[in-house]
Design a protein around this motif. Structure first.
Motif, short mmCIF file in Angstrom:
data_model
loop_
_atom_site.label_atom_id
_atom_site.label_comp_id
_atom_site.label_asym_id
_atom_site.label_seq_id
_atom_site.Cartn_x
_atom_site.Cartn_y
_atom_site.Cartn_z
N PRO A 168 68.30 -74.28 -3.54
CA PRO A 168 68.98 -73.25 -4.16
C PRO A 168 67.91 -72.58 -5.34
CG PRO A 168 69.98 -75.35 -4.72
CD PRO A 168 68.80 -75.63 -3.83
N ARG A 169 68.23 -71.33 -5.47
CA ARG A 169 67.02 -70.40 -6.39
C ARG A 169 67.15 -71.07 -7.85
NH1 ARG A 169 65.98 -65.28 -5.92
NH2 ARG A 169 64.79 -64.38 -7.88
N GLY A 170 68.23 -71.65 -8.10
CA GLY A 170 68.40 -72.07 -9.71
C GLY A 170 67.79 -73.56 -9.68
N ALA A 171 67.52 -74.23 -8.79
CA ALA A 171 67.10 -75.61 -8.92
C ALA A 171 65.74 -75.74 -9.79
CB ALA A 171 66.84 -76.18 -7.53
N PRO A 172 65.59 -76.68 -10.86
CA PRO A 172 64.50 -76.78 -11.84
C PRO A 172 63.30 -76.91 -11.08
CG PRO A 172 66.45 -78.08 -12.58
CD PRO A 172 66.93 -77.74 -11.25
N GLY A 173 62.34 -76.15 -11.30
CA GLY A 173 61.02 -76.50 -10.68
C GLY A 173 60.78 -74.89 -9.65
N VAL A 174 61.74 -74.30 -9.33
CA VAL A 174 61.71 -73.08 -8.48
C VAL A 174 61.33 -72.21 -9.35
CG1 VAL A 174 62.89 -71.69 -6.94
CG2 VAL A 174 63.30 -74.00 -6.94
N ARG A 175 60.17 -71.38 -8.88
CA ARG A 175 59.66 -70.03 -9.53
C ARG A 175 59.35 -68.96 -8.49
NH1 ARG A 175 54.60 -71.30 -13.01
NH2 ARG A 175 54.30 -72.85 -11.65
N VAL A 176 59.96 -67.86 -8.89
CA VAL A 176 59.81 -66.70 -7.91
C VAL A 176 59.02 -65.76 -8.74
CG1 VAL A 176 60.90 -65.05 -6.56
CG2 VAL A 176 62.04 -67.39 -6.97
N ARG A 177 58.12 -65.35 -8.33
CA ARG A 177 57.09 -64.36 -8.49
C ARG A 177 56.79 -62.95 -7.67
NH1 ARG A 177 50.94 -65.15 -10.38
NH2 ARG A 177 50.81 -64.45 -8.30
N ARG A 178 57.59 -61.86 -7.93
CA ARG A 178 57.50 -60.88 -7.01
C ARG A 178 55.90 -60.35 -6.76
NH1 ARG A 178 59.54 -55.69 -8.11
NH2 ARG A 178 60.82 -55.91 -6.25
N MET A 179 55.72 -59.88 -5.36
CA MET A 179 54.40 -59.43 -4.96
C MET A 179 54.16 -58.11 -5.16
SD MET A 179 53.91 -61.76 -1.80
CE MET A 179 52.15 -61.45 -2.00
N ALA A 180 53.33 -57.67 -5.95
CA ALA A 180 52.96 -56.38 -6.17
C ALA A 180 52.77 -55.43 -4.98
CB ALA A 180 51.91 -56.17 -7.34
N ASP A 181 53.34 -54.21 -4.94
CA ASP A 181 52.89 -53.05 -4.28
C ASP A 181 52.39 -53.61 -2.66
OD1 ASP A 181 52.87 -51.71 -6.55
OD2 ASP A 181 50.68 -51.99 -6.97
N PRO A 182 53.55 -54.15 -1.86
CA PRO A 182 53.17 -54.29 -0.62
C PRO A 182 52.99 -52.96 0.19
CG PRO A 182 55.25 -55.04 -1.33
CD PRO A 182 54.79 -54.27 -2.41
N LEU A 183 52.32 -53.13 1.30
CA LEU A 183 51.83 -51.62 2.08
C LEU A 183 53.32 -50.96 2.56
CD1 LEU A 183 49.72 -49.91 3.71
CD2 LEU A 183 49.93 -51.70 5.68
N GLY A 184 54.07 -52.04 2.93
CA GLY A 184 55.53 -51.11 3.47
C GLY A 184 56.49 -52.05 3.13
N CYS A 185 57.61 -51.54 3.62
CA CYS A 185 59.02 -52.29 3.25
C CYS A 185 59.17 -52.78 1.89
CB CYS A 185 59.10 -53.51 4.24
SG CYS A 185 58.97 -53.18 6.02
N ARG A 186 58.59 -51.81 1.14
CA ARG A 186 58.13 -51.98 -0.55
C ARG A 186 59.36 -52.60 -1.02
NH1 ARG A 186 54.40 -46.75 -1.65
NH2 ARG A 186 52.62 -47.31 -0.85
N ALA A 187 60.56 -52.27 -0.81
CA ALA A 187 61.76 -52.80 -1.61
C ALA A 187 62.54 -53.90 -0.87
CB ALA A 187 62.88 -51.56 -1.50
N ALA A 188 61.79 -54.48 -0.14
CA ALA A 188 62.10 -55.73 0.74
C ALA A 188 62.32 -57.01 -0.42
CB ALA A 188 61.71 -56.07 2.12
N GLY A 189 61.60 -56.96 -1.33
CA GLY A 189 61.66 -58.07 -2.36
C GLY A 189 60.77 -59.21 -2.02
N HIS A 190 59.57 -58.84 -1.69
CA HIS A 190 58.70 -60.00 -1.24
C HIS A 190 58.28 -60.78 -2.58
CE1 HIS A 190 57.88 -56.76 1.75
NE2 HIS A 190 58.43 -57.77 2.60
N ALA A 191 58.06 -62.06 -2.36
CA ALA A 191 57.86 -62.92 -3.41
C ALA A 191 56.84 -64.09 -3.11
CB ALA A 191 58.72 -63.11 -4.30
N GLU A 192 56.17 -64.62 -4.32
CA GLU A 192 55.40 -65.79 -4.11
C GLU A 192 56.53 -66.75 -4.83
OE1 GLU A 192 51.49 -66.25 -5.71
OE2 GLU A 192 51.98 -68.08 -6.53
N VAL A 193 56.95 -68.00 -4.08
CA VAL A 193 57.65 -68.97 -4.61
C VAL A 193 57.06 -70.15 -4.71
CG1 VAL A 193 60.09 -69.70 -4.43
CG2 VAL A 193 59.50 -67.70 -3.37
#
Ligand code: FAD
Length: 364
Positions: A168-193
């Protein structure tokens, strides 16, 4: 399918360019599609999903892909997650998770790592049994749809084998950081987790775990590949429409662009690309719907052919529109950037070529 397609057309409208520029899909759009079961239409009706065939899902995916590759990417992630649950989970887990994925909860597939891209056998994320719970530690990159995901399906090492862990996203220890400026599909919400010693209930493994990492990856990728392939058909359809319209309306040297033979050739090749991609996708979906043993090869073929055609087709469309399509936000400019990424994800062009060559070598 037609009703769902017109609902999506109304929902997306002409806003794809705006979302692409903003680098984000509105939450209500994702939630609306999720609640309608349209992010993963193949979830069977016994789990509360629409229970569409692969062929119907494919046509719908192409339609969404023609409007917005970012929305289509979110659909692909949700469908992959649902398919992985359907294939790998035990009956009780499937009965708990699939109705959630069919009616609104969103999921993202977190397999890739900084040092494990094409070669997923190199993942270093680990899950270990710790008393009556599990501990998950690792770092995933390029997780599509992470922006909105309620759940992550994480590929990890478990002892000598592998496992897919539901987090679950809310589990303690999960951190989501958005990836900046992808070449394409820019609104698809890519992230490092990142998963820092995330403690989870023992029942968080899909199935019992202990399968091979490559089998786990292939299971999810089979859905991902066919979905991306149909998405490429959508990119090509958007390009045919834009190039065809422009070449008919704009005049240079006293005649429509499309009446100059070199431009006409672009149009012919673009339409041929769309038709070829459609046919390989239809074949793959038929294999899926018939339960054919050719499914895996057919999906690799569909993904390989469609992604390559989309890259060439989008480039041709930009060429036909020239300055009219050479600005960020124009559908063909977006298609050009989005299409290139389709040659990288769900098994790059080279990985598909290796798999297709294996197929040839194993038969002849
Ligand atoms: P590498 O594996 O480093 O490969 C680099 C190049 O070398 C490629 O051209 C590749 O084809 C080639 N290559 C590698 N090995 C071989 C070989 N044996 N023979 C020939 N050529 C080879 N991952 C997720 O887990 N979840 C997601 O939701 C997700 N979404 C993504 C969305 C986007 C837009 C992108 C760009 C990536 C996404 N990924 C995701 C990651 C994606 O799966 C990887 O990028 C992909 O597997 C390729 O890995 P890599 O980028 O590390 O390239």
């Amino acid at each position: 399918v037609a009703v769902a397609a017109s609902a999506v057309t109304a929902l997306v409208g002409h806003r794809a360019a705006e979302w692409d520029r903003a680098g984000r899909l509105p939450t209500e759009v994702v939630r609306k599609l999720g609640a309608a079961g349209q992010l993963a239409p193949q979830i069977p009706t016994r789990y509360g999903g629409p229970g569409w065939s692969s062929a119907d899902t494919g046509e719908f995916t192409a339609h969404v892909g023609s409007l917005c590759s970012s929305v289509r990417s979110v659909m692909t992630s949700q469908g992959m997650a649902a398919w992985a649950v359907e294939r790998l989970a035990g009956p009780a887990q499937a009965a708990e998770l699939l109705p959630r994925l069919a009616t609104g909860d969103t999921a993202a597939v977190a397999f890739s790592e900084p040092q494990a891209g094409s070669d997923l056998s190199a993942v270093t994320t680990t899950v270990a049994v710790d008393g009556d719970s599990l501990l998950l530690t690792g770092r995933k990159v390029w997780v599509t749809a992470a922006d909105h995901a309620d759940l992550f399906l994480v590929l990890a090492r478990l002892g000598e084998g592998g496992a897919v862990v539901v987090v679950p996203r809310g589990a303690p220890g999960v951190r989501v950081r958005r990836m900046a400026d992808p070449l394409g599909c820019r609104a698809a919400g890519h992230a490092e987790v990142r998963f820092d010693a995330v403690r989870l209930p023992a029942g968080s493994l899909l199935g019992d775990g202990g399968q091979s990492l490559s089998l786990l990856a292939t299971t999810a990728l089979t859905y991902g590949r066919i979905s991306v392939a149909w998405g490429c058909v959508g990119i090509l359809r958007a390009c045919v429409a834009a190039a065809g319209e422009h070449a008919g309306l704009r005049h240079q040297f006293g005649r429509p662009l499309g009446r100059h033979q070199l431009v006409a050739r672009h149009l012919a090749e673009l339409w041929a690309a769309e038709q070829v991609a459609t046919r390989v996708c239809e074949h793959a979906s038929r294999c899926w719907d018939d339960g054919s043993t050719d499914l895996v090869t057919a999906t690799v073929l569909a993904k390989y052919v469609s992604a390559g055609q989309a890259v060439r087709g989008a480039a041709a469309a930009v060429q036909v529109l020239a300055s009219a399509g050479a600005q960020d936000g124009h559908p063909v400019a977006r298609a050009y950037r989005d299409a290139k990424l389709m040659e990288i994800i769900e098994g790059s062009t080279e990985m598909c070529q290796l798999l297709l060559a294996d197929h040839v070598l194993s038969r002849w």
